[in-house]
Design a protein around this motif. Structure first.
Motif, PDB file in Angstrom:
ATOM      1  N   TYR A 161      34.696  40.414  32.533  1.00  0.00           N
ATOM      2  CA  TYR A 161      34.363  41.431  33.530  1.00  0.00           C
ATOM      3  C   TYR A 161      34.372  40.957  34.976  1.00  0.00           C
ATOM      4  O   TYR A 161      34.369  41.784  35.883  1.00  0.00           O
ATOM      5  CB  TYR A 161      33.039  42.128  33.214  1.00  0.00           C
ATOM      6  CG  TYR A 161      31.822  41.265  33.398  1.00  0.00           C
ATOM      7  CD1 TYR A 161      31.188  40.730  32.291  1.00  0.00           C
ATOM      8  CD2 TYR A 161      31.307  41.002  34.646  1.00  0.00           C
ATOM      9  CE1 TYR A 161      30.076  39.934  32.439  1.00  0.00           C
ATOM     10  CE2 TYR A 161      30.202  40.202  34.799  1.00  0.00           C
ATOM     11  CZ  TYR A 161      29.589  39.678  33.684  1.00  0.00           C
ATOM     12  OH  TYR A 161      28.482  38.887  33.832  1.00  0.00           O
ATOM     13  N   ILE A 162      34.388  39.646  35.196  1.00  0.00           N
ATOM     14  CA  ILE A 162      34.306  39.220  36.605  1.00  0.00           C
ATOM     15  C   ILE A 162      35.585  39.594  37.361  1.00  0.00           C
ATOM     16  O   ILE A 162      35.529  40.203  38.432  1.00  0.00           O
ATOM     17  CB  ILE A 162      34.043  37.714  36.697  1.00  0.00           C
ATOM     18  CG1 ILE A 162      32.643  37.442  36.187  1.00  0.00           C
ATOM     19  CG2 ILE A 162      34.185  37.226  38.138  1.00  0.00           C
ATOM     20  CD1 ILE A 162      32.200  36.033  36.304  1.00  0.00           C
ATOM     21  N   PHE A 220      33.313  46.134  32.043  1.00  0.00           N
ATOM     22  CA  PHE A 220      32.778  46.513  33.336  1.00  0.00           C
ATOM     23  C   PHE A 220      31.828  47.698  33.172  1.00  0.00           C
ATOM     24  O   PHE A 220      30.744  47.731  33.723  1.00  0.00           O
ATOM     25  CB  PHE A 220      33.921  46.873  34.271  1.00  0.00           C
ATOM     26  CG  PHE A 220      33.450  47.373  35.594  1.00  0.00           C
ATOM     27  CD1 PHE A 220      33.126  46.475  36.583  1.00  0.00           C
ATOM     28  CD2 PHE A 220      33.299  48.721  35.820  1.00  0.00           C
ATOM     29  CE1 PHE A 220      32.663  46.929  37.794  1.00  0.00           C
ATOM     30  CE2 PHE A 220      32.833  49.173  37.030  1.00  0.00           C
ATOM     31  CZ  PHE A 220      32.518  48.278  38.017  1.00  0.00           C
ATOM     32  N   LYS A 237      39.023  51.379  35.569  1.00  0.00           N
ATOM     33  CA  LYS A 237      38.053  50.362  35.159  1.00  0.00           C
ATOM     34  C   LYS A 237      38.013  50.180  33.640  1.00  0.00           C
ATOM     35  O   LYS A 237      38.308  51.095  32.890  1.00  0.00           O
ATOM     36  CB  LYS A 237      36.673  50.708  35.709  1.00  0.00           C
ATOM     37  CG  LYS A 237      36.592  50.388  37.180  1.00  0.00           C
ATOM     38  CD  LYS A 237      35.303  50.826  37.830  1.00  0.00           C
ATOM     39  CE  LYS A 237      35.333  50.420  39.303  1.00  0.00           C
ATOM     40  NZ  LYS A 237      34.240  50.988  40.071  1.00  0.00           N
ATOM     41  N   VAL A 290      24.429  48.640  31.851  1.00  0.00           N
ATOM     42  CA  VAL A 290      23.240  47.852  31.554  1.00  0.00           C
ATOM     43  C   VAL A 290      22.369  47.669  32.793  1.00  0.00           C
ATOM     44  O   VAL A 290      21.150  47.693  32.724  1.00  0.00           O
ATOM     45  CB  VAL A 290      23.634  46.471  30.983  1.00  0.00           C
ATOM     46  CG1 VAL A 290      22.450  45.536  30.952  1.00  0.00           C
ATOM     47  CG2 VAL A 290      24.191  46.635  29.593  1.00  0.00           C
ATOM     48  N   ALA A 340      35.776  43.415  37.647  1.00  0.00           N
ATOM     49  CA  ALA A 340      34.937  44.027  38.675  1.00  0.00           C
ATOM     50  C   ALA A 340      35.480  43.756  40.066  1.00  0.00           C
ATOM     51  O   ALA A 340      35.271  44.542  40.983  1.00  0.00           O
ATOM     52  CB  ALA A 340      33.505  43.500  38.562  1.00  0.00           C
ATOM     53  N   VAL A 371      30.208  48.552  30.471  1.00  0.00           N
ATOM     54  CA  VAL A 371      29.004  48.102  29.788  1.00  0.00           C
ATOM     55  C   VAL A 371      28.074  47.415  30.780  1.00  0.00           C
ATOM     56  O   VAL A 371      26.892  47.700  30.853  1.00  0.00           O
ATOM     57  CB  VAL A 371      29.359  47.120  28.644  1.00  0.00           C
ATOM     58  CG1 VAL A 371      28.110  46.464  28.091  1.00  0.00           C
ATOM     59  CG2 VAL A 371      30.099  47.846  27.547  1.00  0.00           C
ATOM     60  N   TYR A 372      28.660  46.534  31.586  1.00  0.00           N
ATOM     61  CA  TYR A 372      27.852  45.773  32.525  1.00  0.00           C
ATOM     62  C   TYR A 372      27.178  46.692  33.538  1.00  0.00           C
ATOM     63  O   TYR A 372      26.004  46.556  33.835  1.00  0.00           O
ATOM     64  CB  TYR A 372      28.731  44.739  33.231  1.00  0.00           C
ATOM     65  CG  TYR A 372      27.950  43.746  34.024  1.00  0.00           C
ATOM     66  CD1 TYR A 372      27.184  42.791  33.381  1.00  0.00           C
ATOM     67  CD2 TYR A 372      27.959  43.772  35.408  1.00  0.00           C
ATOM     68  CE1 TYR A 372      26.443  41.875  34.098  1.00  0.00           C
ATOM     69  CE2 TYR A 372      27.222  42.860  36.128  1.00  0.00           C
ATOM     70  CZ  TYR A 372      26.473  41.914  35.469  1.00  0.00           C
ATOM     71  OH  TYR A 372      25.738  41.012  36.192  1.00  0.00           O
ATOM     72  N   THR A 373      27.935  47.628  34.067  1.00  0.00           N
ATOM     73  CA  THR A 373      27.349  48.561  35.021  1.00  0.00           C
ATOM     74  C   THR A 373      26.261  49.384  34.359  1.00  0.00           C
ATOM     75  O   THR A 373      25.186  49.584  34.899  1.00  0.00           O
ATOM     76  CB  THR A 373      28.425  49.514  35.567  1.00  0.00           C
ATOM     77  OG1 THR A 373      29.558  48.755  35.922  1.00  0.00           O
ATOM     78  CG2 THR A 373      27.924  50.262  36.770  1.00  0.00           C
ATOM     79  N   ASN A 375      36.133  41.036  26.570  1.00  0.00           N
ATOM     80  CA  ASN A 375      34.795  40.880  27.125  1.00  0.00           C
ATOM     81  C   ASN A 375      34.777  40.440  28.589  1.00  0.00           C
ATOM     82  O   ASN A 375      33.726  40.234  29.154  1.00  0.00           O
ATOM     83  CB  ASN A 375      34.009  39.865  26.293  1.00  0.00           C
ATOM     84  CG  ASN A 375      33.714  40.395  24.910  1.00  0.00           C
ATOM     85  OD1 ASN A 375      33.515  41.591  24.723  1.00  0.00           O
ATOM     86  ND2 ASN A 375      33.702  39.516  23.924  1.00  0.00           N
TER      87      ASN A 375
END
Lengths: 274, 456, 296
Positions: A208-209, A225, A221, A231, A212, A227-229, A206
């Protein structure tokens, strides 16, 4: 009276089942709704028709497979490294007679108190100088380093309690320390190793910091990352996001449910004497 | 014994280090190959204008950090189509896109900058926000490249000033926008509002009417606190009777405790008290806030004109008009706007392929207007483009907005583009606070002044 | 007891690879960070050494700092208070359910989900009724309209709304640890106690509690450290807003470094966080060692 008491207790067990499992159901329904149904916010409702195309759209536009395979690669290598390295240290700390065992243990335990975000910039500078930026190694290295404290902690707790007769007899038979470690200690330690696996897996899968910040190439990637992008994209299609979240969570859930019994056992074994 | 122990320890440490570095080489193959190629080959001289195919076999990878992650938007298509075209014409050049969302990109660039590892092309905001990067010497001046292919003349006059320091241009904007009020004509009709407000008092009255009808008057996503600030600054632009308030503060001619600022805070609080904003506005992020308007749930949306394309692509397309922010207490000129010169492309001063990167950016910036026009995204373009919006099938809304552009008589930049980052953060959270509790306006002004003085 | 006396070389082989990696990538960076805390640095242009200037500002001039420390510590207290509850639940589970593992696995589910998913879910629950928020919807349908709130945006409530999410998420985590601890207590002890006439809660008082202390300590320490570093959830749900009402130490550190471009100052906050962690963990350890000694 006794029955009544039992009833209350079972109710007590049932409530968390609902509250803890509901999110999964919610996410699943969410991912199959249209934007309008989601915006209505009716929380318990089923979608009128299942919007399976949310999944195909999320799949095609989100580079899912690429992110997934990167994540599997990074997480897999990290877990192998953590287990090998941490169990070696744990073995040395818990079974060898040497002066600095406690100091080493303390050093590792201190690592649990260091917030990852605080090391972002120094790590960046180190990685720049050893030329690993924008490679998977720039993720694997810090992931391994940040996972070892808890792994050493759990494994050494377990290994301390392995009866030492086993080792002694092997030693008398002329087996080397390496051999004992490989063929006796490691196999016995499988339960806590499972625990370490799942804890490491959850954290890294999980994260991502760092992902990224250190990775720039699209082809390298990882999934969180993605998922975050996905979202936070500009024009929002909630159903697609839901579908992508489900696909992102699916591997964790599958692995967890296959291993869950082993994990509980490992916790028992590992956490006994900290 | 001690000696031996030391030696073994050392050997082990060395082995570990070597194992690490070998692994590192194995993994960074791609990169190091490129680096090697770059360092052996001499820098190509001013070869190859953007359109020619250079017959160099020097392999080059250009990293292009960008903030266009959504495949459904015109900007995404624009970047990808131009990239593909360039790679086709220049087989030796590979453009590697590092696509992030805005927040991620800001943090990533700052971390990269602190370790002097800026990507070949990156994205920065104008004026005060890019100044620290320029001061740190991280960006390459682009003057020479602007002179090629007449690129410089395509930009609207004065626009590049926002990206210039000490006579050098350091970045090329992707657009130039103004703040407008979008409104949903259907919802206005439903509430019985016949004409758009031209004064703040009328606006407040309309807010109350809409509120009574159960319609959210103003959409906003104040979790991203720049949205509220952008609206607030428009009020300040009016109460100050014109642009330049922040500049005056920085020049020491005014303070934040000036009546104009206090009046603006008061007016803003009136909006909040009238219930203009959605419930729980401060937990809604900017995209979701925009969606309240784009899904037809809110009547107005005060935001930059860059949203025109997105509004036209949403479910309220065709029902939306736009107007200037009204005067406040009879002050200000509606034709003065909050100006939003776009995010801009800058080149790393330490780029290993500086010339190639400049060539690519020259091509990119030269072709951007045409591409955006084709993709129906030409509203708020910072460059001149040939073509008639109406004939090209642009919406009425787009044409209205284009009309507003022609009326612009100056204005101000947003707070964080004018003030230093530390003061900006205090301002942003101070404005966010107004959404959740009533404050004494003089205290808000004082808070600003204190922060400004502490971070000079 | 430690049995093996092995040559230093063997110890080195076992310990150094991991220690080397760990020291280079965790220890050295945080030392660098501690040093950066003594600088006035925007992360871009050259830095000036200001000694403890950042700390002075932090302690005396920063209106956001102390409230964020208070919120963080409250966060820690709340998480630690959850653990006795988990222990009670674990004891009951062990007594009433034969195959408790399955239930525990179910309770554990939220732990494995990413914060992005959890944040999204709880935002939907906390939303105002006009946006279909579940909590407010339920309250209204119960006729409790006056109880409805904008859970995430009212400064006095928002932080508690975040605490709740965190307690919910880590309930299963601590329950799992406690449950495994309880299960690990040999049955013979209970049987022996039964013969002596100690049953049910009495047995718990004299057998379970003393034996569970070490496990209990682990949970307490993990909860403490976890809540001190709480970051992702706050970022996803409120980003510290409205107006710093939900800022905790780690978000304040992040915002100072990356938003206000006060990198040195952000590092000073990080140093403070690490020191607090160390001191309190040491403190917790001492307390529990005393308790353990008392029981023995």
């Amino acid at each position: 009276m006794r029955k009544f008491k039992k009833g209350i207790v079972y109710l007590l067990f049932a409530i968390p089942v609902v509250t803890q499992l509901y999110p999964l159901l919610w996410l699943l329904l969410y991912s199959l709704k249209t934007n309008e149904e989601i915006m209505d916010g009716s929380f318990f409702s089923f979608p009128k028709t299942f919007q399976w195309h949310n999944y195909s759209e999320a799949y095609t536009s989100g580079s899912y497979l690429k992110y997934l395979s990167n994540s599997v690669f990074v997480t897999g290598i990290t877990m192998i490294c953590v287990i090998v390295l941490a169990s070696m240290v744990a073995y040395a700390i818990s079974r060898f007679r040497w002066k600095y065992g406690n100091i080493v243990m303390t050093i590792f335990l201190m690592g649990m108190m260091i917030p990852m975000q605080a090391t972002l910039l120094p790590l960046m500078i180190i990685f720049k100088n050893i030329h690993v930026l924008n490679t998977h190694l720039s993720l694997i290295l810090p992931y391994v380093a940040f996972s070892t404290p808890i792994a050493v902690f759990i494994l050494s707790g377990f290994m301390r309690d392995i009866p030492h007769e086993i080792e002694e007899s092997a030693f008398i038979d002329g087996a080397s320390v390496y051999r004992i470690f490989r063929s006796i200690i490691l196999p016995v330690s499988i339960p806590p190793v499972m625990t370490v696996c799942i804890l490491t897996f959850i954290n890294i899968w999980n994260e991502y910091i760092l992902a990224a910040t250190f990775i720039s190439s699209e082809k390298l990637k990882t999934l969180p990352f993605g998922v975050y992008t996905f979202v936070s994209q500009y024009s929002v299609n909630y159903g697609n996001i839901g579908a992508f979240l489900v696909m992102g969570a699916l591997p964790v859930i599958l692995i967890y449910f296959f291993l869950s019994n082993k994990i509980t056992k490992g916790m028992v074994a590992g956490a006994v004497k900290g | 014994m001690v000696n031996r122990q030391m030696k073994t320890t050392f050997t082990v440490a060395l082995t570990a280090a070597m194992a690490l570095s070998v692994a590192a080489c194995g993994n960074s193959n791609d990169n190091s190959k490129n680096n090697a190629a770059a360092s052996t080959a001499p820098d190509s001289t001013n070869s190859g204008t953007a359109t020619n195919t250079t017959k160099s076999d020097k392999k080059v990878t250009i990293t292009f950090q960008n903030i266009y992650p959504d495949p459904t938007t015109p900007s995404y298509k624009m970047v990808h189509e131009l990239k593909d075209q360039y790679e086709k014409e220049h087989p030796n050049v590979k453009i590697e896109l590092d696509t992030l969302n805005t927040d991620q990109q800001k943090v990533k660039l700052k971390t990269q900058a602190a370790s002097k590892e800026v990507p070949d092309i990156t994205i920065v905001n104008p004026a005060a926000q890019m100044k620290p990067f320029v001061d740190a010497g991280l960006f390459a001046p682009l003057n020479d490249m602007l002179d090629q292919n007449g690129l410089k003349d395509t930009y609207q006059s004065g626009l590049l000033d926002y990206y210039s320091f000490n006579g050098n241009v350091y970045a090329l904007p992707d657009g130039n926008n103004i703040e407008v009020v979008y409104y949903n004509k259907d919802l206005f009709a439903k509430a019985g509002i016949a004409k758009t407000p031209t004064t703040f008092e009328e606006m407040l009255k309309d807010v109350k009417i809409l509120k009574d009808k159960g319609i959210t008057p103003l959409a906003i996503g104040e979790k991203d606190s720049w949205t509220g600030s952008f609206l607030f600054m428009n009020i300040l632009l009016r109460t100050n009777g014109g642009p330049g308030f922040l500049q005056d503060v920085m020049d020491g001619k005014k303070t934040f405790e000036d009546p104009a600022f206090v009046e603006a805070v008061d007016a803003f609080q009136q909006l909040v008290q009238a219930g203009a904003f959605p419930d729980g506005a401060t937990s809604i992020d900017a995209n979701a806030g925009g969606n309240i308007f784009k899904s037809g749930k809110a009547a107005m949306w005060v935001i930059g004109s860059w949203e025109t394309g997105a509004v036209d692509a949403s479910s309220v397309a065709g029902k939306v008009g736009a107007f200037q922010f009204p005067t406040v207490n009879g002050k200000g000129d509606p034709n003065q706007f909050m100006l939003a010169p776009g995010s801009a492309f800058a080149i790393s001063a330490n780029s290993e392929h500086l010339q190639e990167t400049k060539d690519f950016l020259n091509f990119f910036a030269s072709n951007l207007p045409k591409k955006q026009f084709e993709l129906k995204n030409a509203v708020g373009l910072g460059q001149k483009v040939d073509g008639d919006l109406k004939a090209a099938g642009y919406s009425d809304l787009a044409i209205t907005i284009a009309g507003l552009f022609n009326q612009v008589k100056g204005g101000d930049l947003s707070f964080d583009n004018t003030m230093n980052p530390a003061t900006s953060q205090v301002h942003l959270s101070s404005i966010q606070n107004l959404f959740v509790q009533k404050m004494d306006s003089a205290a808000v002004a004082k808070e600003h002044q204190t922060a400004f003085e502490a971070n000079k | 007891m430690k049995v093996l006396k092995v040559p230093a070389r063997t110890i080195a082989v076992f310990v150094l690879p991991c220690l080397f990696l760990y020291v280079c990538l965790v220890f050295i960076p945080i030392l660098v960070s501690l040093y950066t805390g003594l600088l006035k640095w925007d992360g871009l242009t050259s830095a000036t050494f200001v000694g403890f200037g950042n700390f002075k500002n932090m302690f005396f001039n920063d209106p956001v700092f102390w409230p964020s420390v208070r919120r963080t510590l409250l966060y820690a207290v709340a998480s630690m208070l959850e653990i006795p509850l988990c222990l009670g639940m674990a004891i009951l589970l062990n007594r009433y359910v034969k195959r408790g593992n399955t239930l525990v696995s179910i309770y554990f589910t939220p732990v494995i989900l990413s914060v992005v998913i959890i944040g999204q879910l709880w935002k939907t629950i906390y939303n105002p009724a006009s946006m279909g928020g579940m909590l407010n919807g339920v309250l209204i349908s119960l006729g409790l309209n006056s109880w409805t709130h904008n859970w995430l945006t009212e400064p006095k409530i928002a932080m508690f709304a975040l605490y709740l999410v965190s307690l919910w998420q880590f309930f299963g985590y601590h329950l799992l640890i406690q449950y495994t601890g309880v299960q690990n207590i040999p049955d013979e002890l209970y049987e022996a106690a039964k013969i002596d006439g100690a049953d049910g809660f009495k047995a718990d008082r004299y057998i379970t509690l003393p034996l569970i202390v070490p496990i209990f300590k682990i949970s307490i320490v993990l909860a403490f450290i976890g809540s001190l570093q709480a970051f992702d959830l706050v970022m996803v749900m409120t980003a510290g807003g409205p107006a710093h009402a939900t800022d905790v130490i780690s978000t304040h550190m992040y915002n100072s470094s990356f938003m206000s471009l006060k990198y040195g100052y952000g590092s000073a906050i990080a140093s403070f966080l690490v020191v607090v962690c160390l001191v309190f963990t040491g403190f917790i350890n001492t307390i529990f060692n005393r308790i353990e000694r008392k029981f023995n």
